[in-house]
Design a protein around this motif. Structure first.
Motif, PDB file in Angstrom:
ATOM      1  N   ALA A   1      -9.595   2.197  -1.362  1.00 51.80           N
ATOM      2  CA  ALA A   1      -9.390   0.892  -0.710  1.00 51.80           C
ATOM      3  C   ALA A   1      -9.515  -0.238  -1.732  1.00 51.80           C
ATOM      4  O   ALA A   1      -8.745  -1.206  -1.697  1.00 51.80           O
ATOM      5  CB  ALA A   1     -10.403   0.716   0.410  1.00 51.80           C
ATOM      6  N   ALA A   2     -10.465  -0.084  -2.666  1.00 47.50           N
ATOM      7  CA  ALA A   2     -10.681  -1.140  -3.667  1.00 47.50           C
ATOM      8  C   ALA A   2      -9.467  -1.281  -4.580  1.00 47.50           C
ATOM      9  O   ALA A   2      -9.111  -2.406  -4.971  1.00 47.50           O
ATOM     10  CB  ALA A   2     -11.926  -0.818  -4.487  1.00 47.50           C
ATOM     11  N   ILE A   3      -8.807  -0.163  -4.878  1.00 46.68           N
ATOM     12  CA  ILE A   3      -7.621  -0.224  -5.765  1.00 46.68           C
ATOM     13  C   ILE A   3      -6.530  -1.081  -5.121  1.00 46.68           C
ATOM     14  O   ILE A   3      -5.878  -1.881  -5.776  1.00 46.68           O
ATOM     15  CB  ILE A   3      -7.074   1.201  -6.043  1.00 46.68           C
ATOM     16  N   PHE A   4      -6.362  -0.914  -3.819  1.00 43.86           N
ATOM     17  CA  PHE A   4      -5.274  -1.627  -3.117  1.00 43.86           C
ATOM     18  C   PHE A   4      -5.757  -2.906  -2.433  1.00 43.86           C
ATOM     19  O   PHE A   4      -5.042  -3.472  -1.617  1.00 43.86           O
ATOM     20  CB  PHE A   4      -4.619  -0.695  -2.099  1.00 43.86           C
ATOM     21  N   ASP A   5      -6.982  -3.308  -2.776  1.00 41.08           N
ATOM     22  CA  ASP A   5      -7.534  -4.546  -2.231  1.00 41.08           C
ATOM     23  C   ASP A   5      -7.535  -4.535  -0.695  1.00 41.08           C
ATOM     24  O   ASP A   5      -7.102  -5.476  -0.043  1.00 41.08           O
ATOM     25  CB  ASP A   5      -6.718  -5.747  -2.751  1.00 41.08           C
ATOM     26  N   MET A   6      -8.014  -3.451  -0.139  1.00 43.25           N
ATOM     27  CA  MET A   6      -8.074  -3.315   1.320  1.00 43.25           C
ATOM     28  C   MET A   6      -9.527  -3.337   1.776  1.00 43.25           C
ATOM     29  O   MET A   6     -10.426  -3.051   0.981  1.00 43.25           O
ATOM     30  CB  MET A   6      -7.404  -2.002   1.731  1.00 43.25           C
ATOM     31  N   PRO A   7      -9.769  -3.669   3.055  1.00 41.99           N
ATOM     32  CA  PRO A   7     -11.162  -3.747   3.526  1.00 41.99           C
ATOM     33  C   PRO A   7     -11.885  -2.401   3.437  1.00 41.99           C
ATOM     34  O   PRO A   7     -11.283  -1.359   3.712  1.00 41.99           O
ATOM     35  CB  PRO A   7     -11.026  -4.191   4.984  1.00 41.99           C
ATOM     36  N   ALA A   8     -13.144  -2.478   3.044  1.00 43.96           N
ATOM     37  CA  ALA A   8     -13.928  -1.245   2.888  1.00 43.96           C
ATOM     38  C   ALA A   8     -14.363  -0.714   4.253  1.00 43.96           C
ATOM     39  O   ALA A   8     -14.452  -1.464   5.218  1.00 43.96           O
ATOM     40  CB  ALA A   8     -15.143  -1.519   2.027  1.00 43.96           C
ATOM     41  N   SER A   9     -14.605   0.601   4.294  1.00 37.97           N
ATOM     42  CA  SER A   9     -15.075   1.217   5.537  1.00 37.97           C
ATOM     43  C   SER A   9     -16.596   1.324   5.489  1.00 37.97           C
ATOM     44  O   SER A   9     -17.169   1.626   4.435  1.00 37.97           O
ATOM     45  CB  SER A   9     -14.438   2.600   5.656  1.00 37.97           C
ATOM     46  N   ALA A  10     -17.237   1.067   6.616  1.00 37.18           N
ATOM     47  CA  ALA A  10     -18.707   1.140   6.658  1.00 37.18           C
ATOM     48  C   ALA A  10     -19.193   2.565   6.414  1.00 37.18           C
ATOM     49  O   ALA A  10     -20.224   2.782   5.777  1.00 37.18           O
ATOM     50  CB  ALA A  10     -19.207   0.632   8.005  1.00 37.18           C
ATOM     51  N   ASP A  11     -18.429   3.551   6.907  1.00 33.83           N
ATOM     52  CA  ASP A  11     -18.845   4.954   6.755  1.00 33.83           C
ATOM     53  C   ASP A  11     -18.606   5.475   5.335  1.00 33.83           C
ATOM     54  O   ASP A  11     -19.336   6.334   4.871  1.00 33.83           O
ATOM     55  CB  ASP A  11     -18.057   5.843   7.738  1.00 33.83           C
TER      56      ASP A  11
ATOM     57  N   PHE B   1       0.808  -1.224   0.000  1.00 35.60           N
ATOM     58  CA  PHE B   1       0.000   0.000   0.000  1.00 35.60           C
ATOM     59  C   PHE B   1       0.845   1.281   0.000  1.00 35.60           C
ATOM     60  O   PHE B   1       0.739   2.110  -0.910  1.00 35.60           O
ATOM     61  CB  PHE B   1      -0.932  -0.046   1.224  1.00 35.60           C
ATOM     62  N   LEU B   2       1.725   1.423   1.003  1.00 32.04           N
ATOM     63  CA  LEU B   2       2.466   2.680   1.146  1.00 32.04           C
ATOM     64  C   LEU B   2       3.451   2.916  -0.007  1.00 32.04           C
ATOM     65  O   LEU B   2       3.557   4.032  -0.510  1.00 32.04           O
ATOM     66  CB  LEU B   2       3.213   2.711   2.484  1.00 32.04           C
ATOM     67  N   LEU B   3       4.151   1.849  -0.410  1.00 32.81           N
ATOM     68  CA  LEU B   3       5.159   2.012  -1.471  1.00 32.81           C
ATOM     69  C   LEU B   3       4.526   2.446  -2.800  1.00 32.81           C
ATOM     70  O   LEU B   3       4.950   3.458  -3.377  1.00 32.81           O
ATOM     71  CB  LEU B   3       5.969   0.720  -1.624  1.00 32.81           C
ATOM     72  N   PRO B   4       3.515   1.709  -3.316  1.00 33.23           N
ATOM     73  CA  PRO B   4       2.931   2.164  -4.587  1.00 33.23           C
ATOM     74  C   PRO B   4       2.304   3.551  -4.499  1.00 33.23           C
ATOM     75  O   PRO B   4       2.422   4.346  -5.432  1.00 33.23           O
ATOM     76  CB  PRO B   4       1.867   1.105  -4.902  1.00 33.23           C
ATOM     77  N   LEU B   5       1.678   3.838  -3.346  1.00 31.49           N
ATOM     78  CA  LEU B   5       1.068   5.165  -3.180  1.00 31.49           C
ATOM     79  C   LEU B   5       2.158   6.236  -3.204  1.00 31.49           C
ATOM     80  O   LEU B   5       1.983   7.308  -3.813  1.00 31.49           O
ATOM     81  CB  LEU B   5       0.314   5.200  -1.848  1.00 31.49           C
ATOM     82  N   GLY B   6       3.278   5.923  -2.555  1.00 30.77           N
ATOM     83  CA  GLY B   6       4.407   6.856  -2.540  1.00 30.77           C
ATOM     84  C   GLY B   6       4.946   7.090  -3.944  1.00 30.77           C
ATOM     85  O   GLY B   6       5.278   8.220  -4.301  1.00 30.77           O
TER      86      GLY B   6
END
Lengths: 335, 361
Positions: free
Chosen positions: B84-94, A187-192
């Motif tokens: 979050a979807a781009i980095f395949d991370m869990p979505a936030s409810a808010d 996450f951090l590396l590609p975003l950076g």
């Protein structure tokens, strides 16, 4: 130019093999795409400044690609080293796993020592608080023959503070490694990389890249490095040195602090006395000190300080390397 | 006052900031026009060149303002779950926007550090109270009944729960640490609110005007750079940390890293009070040390379930995690923002050294 392209392709070849490398490659491609659009706009409208900016940024991107390629190679080498049981003893396949396993062991040791110190403090305080009283018909006496044990309260309290710091440092490192495993490279590396493409966000991008690399590689490397130092101390090459290291790895002795508040001399039936009990207790505490020292100072204090300093120094160096001069001296002062 | 992405904020912006920008821009344009005409009339090349140079700088400032407004609108429309979807991370409810996510992270950090403070305080209070508990153990005792006191007063006075100096010392350190973490998170929230409530926008018209004034270029550039950095870089980095909240502030575990829920560490004084008033104190002391200790460290209180909730190492770990979440990461965001101020000012051709400011962090 052809040679440079070929070199780049060779360097970027490992990118195709793992998850975070793929995300980093996508981020690089995104940045290249954005720069291409800026260049085309510059060409279309005849704005030389835009074309020059896009070119300049593209060179920065090439430098970034070389850095990522080195990172891929470096990460693999470090994983191979850290997976070696001689260093980590945990059988982990990654540097982070090995460091985490090492922290868990140290944390268990420090917690056990803290419990032992707390128990001694508990016993000393109870014994020290005892006062024997006897009174009949308003006449009587009160003797506090164990009051001297209260002197242990101050050093044990200091030991509690030091142990608490050690536990806190270990938990902090554990959390940072947990964060690095979950987010640093995916996450951090590609975003950076993407943020670094724009001049406005170059500082933030460079800092995120540096943070990702420092968290993912330098912090666990510091932990493993300290483990290696400790292992060398405990298992020295020459047998003659065993006498030096042996007391530091011995088991803890039982510290028995017993006192009869009403007794002012020797017990006639055993010849024992409060003074003799106290001396035995203090000797046991003294012998335990070297066991505490190795775990507390080398494993739980020097280790985290070394690893965190490596991380913060790496953060400073890598931000400069990423072309972003972020003054992270404030972060170093946290250590 | 409305927040940045609220519809009411648009009214505030169009009724206050835009007119100010227009006044600053038009008065500057008029000033430059007069200077150019005066320079041409008096054949003063210096004056003509100055007005031309400043006209270019005026365009640069206008482009910067346009950039800020465009980015701001983009940040208001991008939802955090899209990133979050781009980095395949869990979505936030808010699913807040970027600015909402930045505020959300700092709110989470404040809750988390406060929870750490609660757990540490609970342990600290327990150890302090227990260590002052006194007992008189009569000689020749049978259980809690001492026959030595039947006709007189013979026995040993002691503190059976004494000796928590180790725990108290450690807890005191981390209590202070958790307080600092909590205050720092509040401090970062105040900085963000300063940005969100629009005051930083006042830097823009002032910056645009000042940049073209003699000897004031650095000051004007600093104002514009501050506005850009605090409106773009600072909230964006905090929004990035918001995506890491499940690990960073244990958002998926009720903002605590411990297995016990926060309600266990009840800060309600009644847990002890009901038993220590008047005759209850005597009754309690006859229950023995384990009974007294259980009032604090049993999940259900004095007559609880027998499940031990004492977790000093966990409390220390909680305070350490709070330090990471509420001090370390927001400080990184602030440092990157301050660094960006320098970068942006350099883009405007000015060298601004803010290294002294970073030492305040």
């Amino acid at each position: 130019m052809k040679a440079l392209t070929a070199l780049l392709i060779i360097l970027m070849a490992p990118v195709a093999f793992a998850a975070w490398q793929g995300t980093a490659a996508v981020a690089i491609m995104t940045s290249a795409g954005i720069l291409g659009i800026i260049y085309m706009i510059g060409m279309g409208f005849g704005i030389n400044e835009l074309q020059m900016t896009a070119k300049e940024e593209f060179f920065q991107l090439i430098a970034m690609m070389v850095m990522i390629a080195l990172l891929v190679g470096g990460d693999s080498i470090l994983n191979a080293i850290s997976a070696n049981p001689a260093f980590s003893g945990s059988g982990s396949t990654t540097l982070q796993g090995a460091a985490n396993a090492s922290i868990d062991i140290t944390l268990a040791n420090v917690t056990a020592l803290m419990d032992s110190i707390a128990e001694t403090d508990h016993d000393a305080a109870i014994e020290g608080s005892k006062a024997s009283s006897c009174s009949i018909l308003g006449m009587g006496y009160s003797v506090s023959g164990c009051g001297s044990y209260t002197m242990l309260s101050a050093p044990l309290s200091m030991a509690g503070g030091i142990t608490g710091f050690a536990v806190g440092e270990l938990y902090t490192m554990k959390r940072l490694i947990e964060l690095s495993t979950a987010f640093a490279f995916p996450f951090l590396l590609p975003l950076g990389i993407v943020l670094r493409t724009f001049k406005f966000t170059r500082g933030a991008g460079g800092l995120l890249i540096a943070l990702a690399i420092s968290l993912h590689i330098l912090l666990p490397m510091g932990v493993i490095f300290n483990d290696m130092l400790g292992a060398t101390f405990l298992d020295p090459p020459g047998a003659a040195d065993d006498a030096l290291s042996a007391p530091y790895q011995a088991g803890l002795q039982n510290v028995t602090l017993e006192c009869n508040p009403g007794a002012t001399g020797e017990e006639w039936w055993s010849g024992d006395s409060n003074a003799a009990n106290a001396v035995r207790g203090y000797h046991a505490l003294r012998d335990n000190l070297r066991v505490y020292l190795f775990t507390m100072l080398v494993q739980a204090t020097l280790g985290p300080v070394l690893a965190l300093l490596m991380m913060s120094t790496g953060l400073r160096t890598l931000t400069s390397l990423a072309g972003a001069e972020v003054d992270v001296s404030a972060i170093s002062r946290f250590v | 006052m409305a927040f940045l992405c609220d519809p009411e904020f648009g009214t505030f912006f169009s009724e206050n900031i835009l007119p100010l920008l227009a006044y600053a821009g038009s008065s500057l344009a008029a000033l430059l026009g007069i200077a150019y005409m005066a320079g041409t009339a008096t054949s003063n090349a210096k004056l003509t060149l100055w007005s031309k140079t400043e006209a270019v700088q005026f365009i640069v400032s206008t482009v910067s303002v346009f950039l800020i407004i465009t980015t701001m609108n983009t940040f208001c429309s991008i939802k955090i779950n899209e990133i979050a979807a781009i980095f395949d991370m869990p979505a936030s409810a808010d699913n807040p926007d970027i600015y909402g996510a930045a505020r959300g992270y700092l709110n989470d950090a404040a809750i988390y550090s406060h929870n750490a403070l609660t757990v540490v305080r609970y342990h600290l209070e327990s150890y302090t109270t227990l260590s002052f508990f006194n007992a008189f153990i009569c000689d020749l005792s049978t259980g809690r009944i001492g026959w030595g006191c039947l006709f007189g007063y013979s026995g040993v006075s002691q503190q059976p729960l004494g000796g928590y100096a180790v725990q108290t010392a450690a807890m005191n350190i981390f209590f202070n640490g958790a307080i600092i973490a909590h205050f720092m998170s509040l401090n970062f929230i105040f900085i963000l609110l300063f940005v969100y409530k629009g005051f930083v926008f006042l830097f823009l018209p002032l910056g645009v005007f000042m940049r073209s004034m003699p000897y004031m270029r650095s000051f004007g550039s600093l104002l514009v750079a501050l506005a850009i950095s605090f409106l773009i870089v600072y909230p964006f980095l905090l929004a990035v940390f918001y995506l890491m909240r499940n690990v960073l502030v244990d958002a998926d575990n009720g903002y605590t890293p411990l297995s016990e829920p926060m309600s266990t560490y009840n800060t309600n004084e009644e847990r002890m009070e009901g038993y220590v008033n008047g005759g209850d104190m005597l009754a309690m002391s006859t229950g023995g040390e384990s009974f007294v200790k259980g009032c604090y460290f049993d999940r259900g209180g004095c007559y609880g379930s027998g499940v031990n909730i004492e977790n000093m190492s966990g409390a220390i770990g909680f305070a350490s995690n709070a330090f990471v979440a509420a001090i370390f990461f927001p400080s990184i965001a602030l440092l990157a923002t301050i660094a960006s101020v320098g970068y942006i000012a350099r883009l405007y051709g000015e060298e601004i050294d803010l290294s002294r400011i970073t030492q305040l962090v």
